[in-house]
Design a protein around this motif. Structure first.
Motif, PDB file in Angstrom:
ATOM      1  N   PHE A  79     -28.041  64.689   7.286  1.00 53.69           N
ATOM      2  CA  PHE A  79     -26.687  64.508   7.803  1.00 53.69           C
ATOM      3  C   PHE A  79     -26.267  65.631   8.778  1.00 53.69           C
ATOM      4  N   GLY A  80     -26.876  66.774   8.677  1.00 51.90           N
ATOM      5  CA  GLY A  80     -26.445  67.898   9.525  1.00 51.90           C
ATOM      6  C   GLY A  80     -25.232  68.611   8.969  1.00 51.90           C
ATOM      7  N   ARG A  81     -24.778  68.187   7.778  1.00 52.41           N
ATOM      8  CA  ARG A  81     -23.665  68.830   7.085  1.00 52.41           C
ATOM      9  C   ARG A  81     -23.702  68.392   5.633  1.00 52.41           C
ATOM     10  N   ASN A  82     -22.888  69.064   4.838  1.00 56.45           N
ATOM     11  CA  ASN A  82     -22.808  68.688   3.430  1.00 56.45           C
ATOM     12  C   ASN A  82     -21.825  67.536   3.253  1.00 56.45           C
ATOM     13  N   LEU A  83     -22.255  66.595   2.442  1.00 55.80           N
ATOM     14  CA  LEU A  83     -21.417  65.431   2.184  1.00 55.80           C
ATOM     15  C   LEU A  83     -20.931  65.522   0.742  1.00 55.80           C
ATOM     16  N   TYR A  84     -19.655  65.961   0.608  1.00 51.94           N
ATOM     17  CA  TYR A  84     -19.083  66.201  -0.724  1.00 51.94           C
ATOM     18  C   TYR A  84     -18.504  64.898  -1.295  1.00 51.94           C
ATOM     19  N   HIS A  85     -18.144  65.040  -2.580  1.00 52.77           N
ATOM     20  CA  HIS A  85     -17.619  63.883  -3.296  1.00 52.77           C
ATOM     21  C   HIS A  85     -16.456  63.254  -2.533  1.00 52.77           C
ATOM     22  N   GLY A  86     -16.586  61.906  -2.349  1.00 52.88           N
ATOM     23  CA  GLY A  86     -15.549  61.145  -1.668  1.00 52.88           C
ATOM     24  C   GLY A  86     -15.689  61.130  -0.176  1.00 52.88           C
ATOM     25  N   GLN A  87     -16.569  61.962   0.370  1.00 49.64           N
ATOM     26  CA  GLN A  87     -16.774  61.964   1.809  1.00 49.64           C
ATOM     27  C   GLN A  87     -17.811  60.904   2.206  1.00 49.64           C
ATOM     28  N   ALA A  88     -17.722  60.440   3.433  1.00 49.41           N
ATOM     29  CA  ALA A  88     -18.635  59.421   3.957  1.00 49.41           C
ATOM     30  C   ALA A  88     -19.100  59.820   5.337  1.00 49.41           C
ATOM     31  N   ILE A  89     -20.239  59.263   5.730  1.00 50.70           N
ATOM     32  CA  ILE A  89     -20.773  59.487   7.062  1.00 50.70           C
ATOM     33  C   ILE A  89     -21.314  58.169   7.595  1.00 50.70           C
ATOM     34  N   ALA A  90     -20.996  57.865   8.831  1.00 51.48           N
ATOM     35  CA  ALA A  90     -21.481  56.661   9.500  1.00 51.48           C
ATOM     36  C   ALA A  90     -22.636  57.045  10.402  1.00 51.48           C
ATOM     37  N   MET A  91     -23.758  56.425  10.157  1.00 49.58           N
ATOM     38  CA  MET A  91     -24.975  56.730  10.923  1.00 49.58           C
ATOM     39  C   MET A  91     -25.485  55.470  11.630  1.00 49.58           C
ATOM     40  N   ARG A  92     -26.213  55.738  12.665  1.00 47.92           N
ATOM     41  CA  ARG A  92     -26.899  54.665  13.378  1.00 47.92           C
ATOM     42  C   ARG A  92     -28.373  55.007  13.433  1.00 47.92           C
ATOM     43  N   ILE A  93     -29.179  54.116  12.941  1.00 48.19           N
ATOM     44  CA  ILE A  93     -30.639  54.285  12.954  1.00 48.19           C
ATOM     45  C   ILE A  93     -31.209  53.180  13.841  1.00 48.19           C
ATOM     46  N   SER A  94     -31.986  53.546  14.799  1.00 46.14           N
ATOM     47  CA  SER A  94     -32.608  52.553  15.683  1.00 46.14           C
ATOM     48  C   SER A  94     -34.091  52.838  15.820  1.00 46.14           C
ATOM     49  N   TYR A  95     -34.828  51.759  15.969  1.00 49.03           N
ATOM     50  CA  TYR A  95     -36.271  51.900  16.194  1.00 49.03           C
ATOM     51  C   TYR A  95     -36.791  50.578  16.735  1.00 49.03           C
ATOM     52  N   ASP A  96     -38.063  50.574  17.143  1.00 52.13           N
ATOM     53  CA  ASP A  96     -38.717  49.365  17.665  1.00 52.13           C
ATOM     54  C   ASP A  96     -39.862  48.948  16.751  1.00 52.13           C
ATOM     55  N   LEU A  97     -40.037  47.630  16.681  1.00 48.89           N
ATOM     56  CA  LEU A  97     -41.208  47.050  16.019  1.00 48.89           C
ATOM     57  C   LEU A  97     -42.075  46.427  17.105  1.00 48.89           C
ATOM     58  N   PRO A  98     -43.092  47.129  17.574  1.00 50.06           N
ATOM     59  CA  PRO A  98     -43.907  46.600  18.673  1.00 50.06           C
ATOM     60  C   PRO A  98     -44.819  45.478  18.189  1.00 50.06           C
ATOM     61  N   GLY A  99     -44.924  44.476  19.034  1.00 49.62           N
ATOM     62  CA  GLY A  99     -45.836  43.388  18.703  1.00 49.62           C
ATOM     63  C   GLY A  99     -47.278  43.820  18.848  1.00 49.62           C
ATOM     64  N   GLY A 100     -48.070  43.448  17.894  1.00 49.82           N
ATOM     65  CA  GLY A 100     -49.482  43.785  17.967  1.00 49.82           C
ATOM     66  C   GLY A 100     -50.231  42.854  18.892  1.00 49.82           C
ATOM     67  N   ALA A 101     -51.327  43.336  19.438  1.00 49.37           N
ATOM     68  CA  ALA A 101     -52.182  42.497  20.276  1.00 49.37           C
ATOM     69  C   ALA A 101     -52.853  41.438  19.414  1.00 49.37           C
ATOM     70  N   PRO A 102     -53.228  40.302  20.019  1.00 50.09           N
ATOM     71  CA  PRO A 102     -53.933  39.292  19.237  1.00 50.09           C
ATOM     72  C   PRO A 102     -55.127  39.890  18.499  1.00 50.09           C
ATOM     73  N   ARG A 103     -55.250  39.468  17.248  1.00 49.23           N
ATOM     74  CA  ARG A 103     -56.341  39.898  16.366  1.00 49.23           C
ATOM     75  C   ARG A 103     -56.265  41.369  15.963  1.00 49.23           C
ATOM     76  N   SER A 104     -55.139  42.009  16.239  1.00 46.04           N
ATOM     77  CA  SER A 104     -54.962  43.375  15.749  1.00 46.04           C
ATOM     78  C   SER A 104     -54.554  43.304  14.276  1.00 46.04           C
ATOM     79  N   ARG A 105     -54.616  44.441  13.608  1.00 52.47           N
ATOM     80  CA  ARG A 105     -54.276  44.478  12.200  1.00 52.47           C
ATOM     81  C   ARG A 105     -52.772  44.428  11.966  1.00 52.47           C
ATOM     82  N   ALA A 106     -52.003  44.617  13.012  1.00 52.03           N
ATOM     83  CA  ALA A 106     -50.550  44.565  12.874  1.00 52.03           C
ATOM     84  C   ALA A 106     -50.111  43.141  12.535  1.00 52.03           C
ATOM     85  N   ASP A 107     -49.086  43.068  11.695  1.00 50.61           N
ATOM     86  CA  ASP A 107     -48.575  41.761  11.309  1.00 50.61           C
ATOM     87  C   ASP A 107     -47.463  41.279  12.221  1.00 50.61           C
ATOM     88  N   ILE A 108     -47.110  42.080  13.203  1.00 49.71           N
ATOM     89  CA  ILE A 108     -46.022  41.725  14.103  1.00 49.71           C
ATOM     90  C   ILE A 108     -46.598  41.157  15.391  1.00 49.71           C
TER      91      ILE A 108
END
Length: 735
Positions: free
Chosen positions: A124-153
């Motif tokens: 969080f970059g800070r302490n989150l005490y009782h009753g406190q809240a933090i709104a976060m955004r997490i983003s990432y990519d799921l890349p498609g695998g090439a045909p016949r690759s071991r990736a399931d995407i």
């Protein structure tokens, strides 16, 4: 309808996926007046999330954006104040370009890889005490695998496949599909909103159990597939439809179809059953639910994994024949597809992964034999996968053994009979169609009766049937033994007499008690036939074909056929008896009785001719005629002799009377001649003078003589008849 599947290759993503969980990774404990102490905490941080998956085919990825709200719900005590410094989440192992932000700043993250998933820690970059809240955004990519690759995407221009997870303790999930993609979901559940043309949105709200929630999302865009039409020399038409990015797959599939199908068609021996185009479509291995391919009969479509597996390509193609339309049980069709795929690849000179012999005592073996192998279903665990592999391998073991024994040529006869639903037990007419599905029972009949297999039953007993099926086979063995004796009996006396439908139908329908009864009736007819053949040889006639025809064409009751046989035998015996009687030595009375009449042997010959002409009524009538002629000849002879005697006596009497009459007449003639002579002597000579006796003239004064009295001859007083002038004898007038 899914006609068939190709054996499992690997577990689908549903088995590998682990739903995301919110984790409180560390908890700092601050004591008043001193530095904080840190100890682990199992709960107290509440997280709620909204995850949005945006599919981006042009970039071959799925972008994930997760909005997370984390709240410290751990209550402080009088001596301890609790606060959180980070939160943890389960993450797809393929995630890249990870970034976490909160309150306008980037948060530190740590990713630890695990088998099938990763653990993400966000500080969080800070302490989150009782009753406190933090709104976060997490983003990432799921890349498609090439045909016949071991990736399931896979994120291609025509196909998308990935698994969506939920995050935190509870949350919402949304998937945004681009325009043109038709969406489907395995797992979830998720609602599909919107139209395919404009882009669909898939949503799941209030997911409260992230540990068990997942959704395998797929999207197809058929108009984006690369299509390659193929027309073979026999008119078979295919359309190979693959991902534009995968030219290797399209080239391999087209080659195997063009070279392999003519071989496969020759081996099977049936016409190509698909009307129109057969579509062969490339699919991601992960979305085939653990299988390498599907054949969808109702859609004339094959879905084949992107994996370059020649056995799968030919296997699925063979299901154009080997499906529920030909055989009704899964193990038969899958075993045939594997076996004929290997035969085809062998002729092409291509290698394939050997199909192992299964272990019947392994834990993967069914509680029941192959006859109870269930339809294909989603492979969700290693137990299901092991069961499916056992089913494929055991099916191949049975069918491969049969084909090796009887050979492809005889198997073509099996397929032809099954295709026409013809009865396995062949009689005299063309094989009748009995309809119905071809289950393991009829399949066994086909491979034995049409294929000539001697080892099929042992394979069926070992791999296919349960205890109830084994009892059926026991009853069948007894009935087939009786049937074999009937067939052998029918071969006697030259032209074979094949079993009638009245026998073959219950054999084909496995109603063996009725079949045994009918076999006994048929044996009775053949016994009578044997007697007919013996009698016909003795009598010297040819047996007409009608009885054989009636026997071989009997549909149900053999009673009328037996009655016909009994009548023929009775007529033959009557002809034989009549012939012997007509040819025996005859006494004089019979000879006299038959003299000038109908010879009985001619009626016997007529009876023989009528019998050969299959006119039993006329033959019996001729025999009866011969009998009546012989039986009445003695009486007629005696009557003829008696009549001759009577005629002779009558003739003698007539002759006697005639002789007497002639004698009398001659005497009269002679007498008259004599009288005439005397009379002529008394007549004066014409030249002499006439004179009159005076004595004949009345004297004067005397009366004339009186008239002759009754009974006296005229002019002869006192005479009753004239007197012969020569002898002086008297005789009367003769007529």
């Amino acid at each position: 309808m899914i006609a068939s599947t190709r054996r499992p290759e690997r577990l689908p993503i549903a088995v590998k996926a682990v739903a995301a969980l919110g984790l409180g990774l560390s908890l700092a404990i601050a004591r008043p007046g001193g530095p904080p102490a840190v100890r682990a905490a199992d709960d107290g941080l509440g997280t709620r999330s909204t995850a949005v998956y945006t599919v981006q085919p042009d970039q071959h990825r799925v972008h994930v954006d997760v909005q997370v709200s984390a709240t410290n719900q751990k209550s402080d005590t009088q001596s301890v104040r609790y606060y959180f410094v980070s939160a943890g989440f389960f993450l797809q192992p393929e995630a890249t370009h990870l970034r976490a932000t909160a309150e306008g700043r980037t948060l530190d993250t740590t990713v630890r890889a695990r088998t099938g998933y990763s653990v993400l820690e966000v500080r969080f970059g800070r302490n989150l005490y009782h009753g406190q809240a933090i709104a976060m955004r997490i983003s990432y990519d799921l890349p498609g695998g090439a045909p016949r690759s071991r990736a399931d995407i896979r994120v291609e221009s025509a196909f998308v496949s990935f698994t969506a997870w939920s995050f935190g303790d509870a949350g919402d999930v949304r998937v945004e599909m681009p325009a043109g993609f038709a969406s489907s979901v395995i797992g979830g559940p998720m609602d599909v909103n919107g139209l395919q043309e404009a882009g669909q949105s898939l949503t799941a709200s209030d997911v409260t159990d992230p540990a068990s929630w997942f959704a395998v999302v797929t999207g197809d865009r058929p108009d984006a597939l690369s299509s390659e039409p193929i027309t073979l020399g026999g008119g078979e038409r295919f359309v190979v439809r693959g991902w534009p990015e995968d030219t290797v797959w399209r080239t391999r599939v087209a080659d195997r179809l063009e070279r392999g199908l003519p071989i496969l068609e020759r081996l099977v021996g049936l016409r190509w059953p698909v009307r129109g185009d057969l579509e062969v479509t490339e699919r991601a291995a992960a979305v085939l639910e653990g299988y390498a391919g599907f054949y969808l009969t109702d859609e004339n479509r094959i879905e084949i994994s992107e994996e370059l597996d020649d056995l799968t390509i030919v296997h699925e193609t063979s299901h154009a024949w080997f499906n529920q339309r030909l055989f009704g049980e899964r193990w038969i069709n899958e075993g045939l597809a594997d076996t004929y795929a290997t035969l085809t690849l062998g002729e092409l000179g291509l290698a394939w992964q050997p199909i192992p012999m299964p272990n019947r005592t392994s834990s993967a073996a069914f509680p029941l034999p192959l006859v109870s192998w269930p339809p294909p279903g989603r492979i969700v665990d290693t137990t299901t996968e092991a069961r499916e592999l056992y089913g494929y391998n055991a099916s191949h073991a049975v069918i491969d053994g049969l084909v090796r024994e009887v050979g492809p040529a005889k198997m073509r006869d099996v397929f032809s009979a099954a295709d026409g639903r013809a009865i396995a037990y062949v009689g005299a007419p063309p094989a009748e169609s009995i309809g119905g599905a071809v289950d393991w029972r009829r399949f066994l009949d086909y491979v034995q009766e049409r294929g000539g297999s001697t080892g099929a039953e042992a394979l069926i007993r070992k791999w296919v049937v349960d205890a109830a099926g084994a009892k059926e086979l026991d009853a069948r063995d007894a009935a087939r033994a009786a049937y074999a004796r009937l067939v052998e009996h029918g071969q006697a006396h030259g032209q074979p007499w094949l079993p009638p439908m009245s026998v073959r139908s219950p054999m084909a329908h496995w109603t063996f008690q009725l079949a045994t009864t009918r076999i006994g009736e048929a044996e009775g007819v053949l016994v009578t036939r044997d007697s007919i053949a013996t009698e016909a040889a003795n009598v010297g006639v040819t047996v007409p074909a009608s009885l054989r025809s009636a026997y071989q064409s009997a549909i149900a009751d053999l009673g009328p056929v037996q009655a016909q046989a009994d009548r023929e035998l009775g007529v033959l015996r009557a002809i034989g008896d009549a012939g012997r009687e007509a040819g025996a030595a005859r006494d004089v009375w019979v000879q006299l009785g038959l003299l000038g009449g109908v010879e009985p042997m001619t009626r016997v010959e007529a009876a023989r001719a009528d019998f050969q002409a299959d006119d039993m009524t006329a033959a019996q009538a001729a025999v009866d005629d011969a009998g009546r002629l012989l039986d009445g000849a003695g009486v007629v002879g005696r009557e003829r002799v008696a009549g001759a005697v009577r005629v002779a006596l009558f003739v003698a009497l007539v002759l006697a009377v005639l002789v007497a009459w002639i004698v009398r007449r001659r005497r009269r003639v002679a007498r008259r001649a004599a009288v005439a002579a005397l009379t002529q002597a008394a007549v004066p000579d014409a030249a002499a003078p006439y004179g009159t006796l005076a004595a004949n003239l009345p004297t004067e004064g005397r009366p004339p003589p009186a008239a002759p009295a009754a009974g006296q001859a005229d002019g002869w007083p006192g005479a009753s008849a004239p007197m012969d002038p020569l002898t002086g004898a008297e005789h009367g007038d003769e007529d």
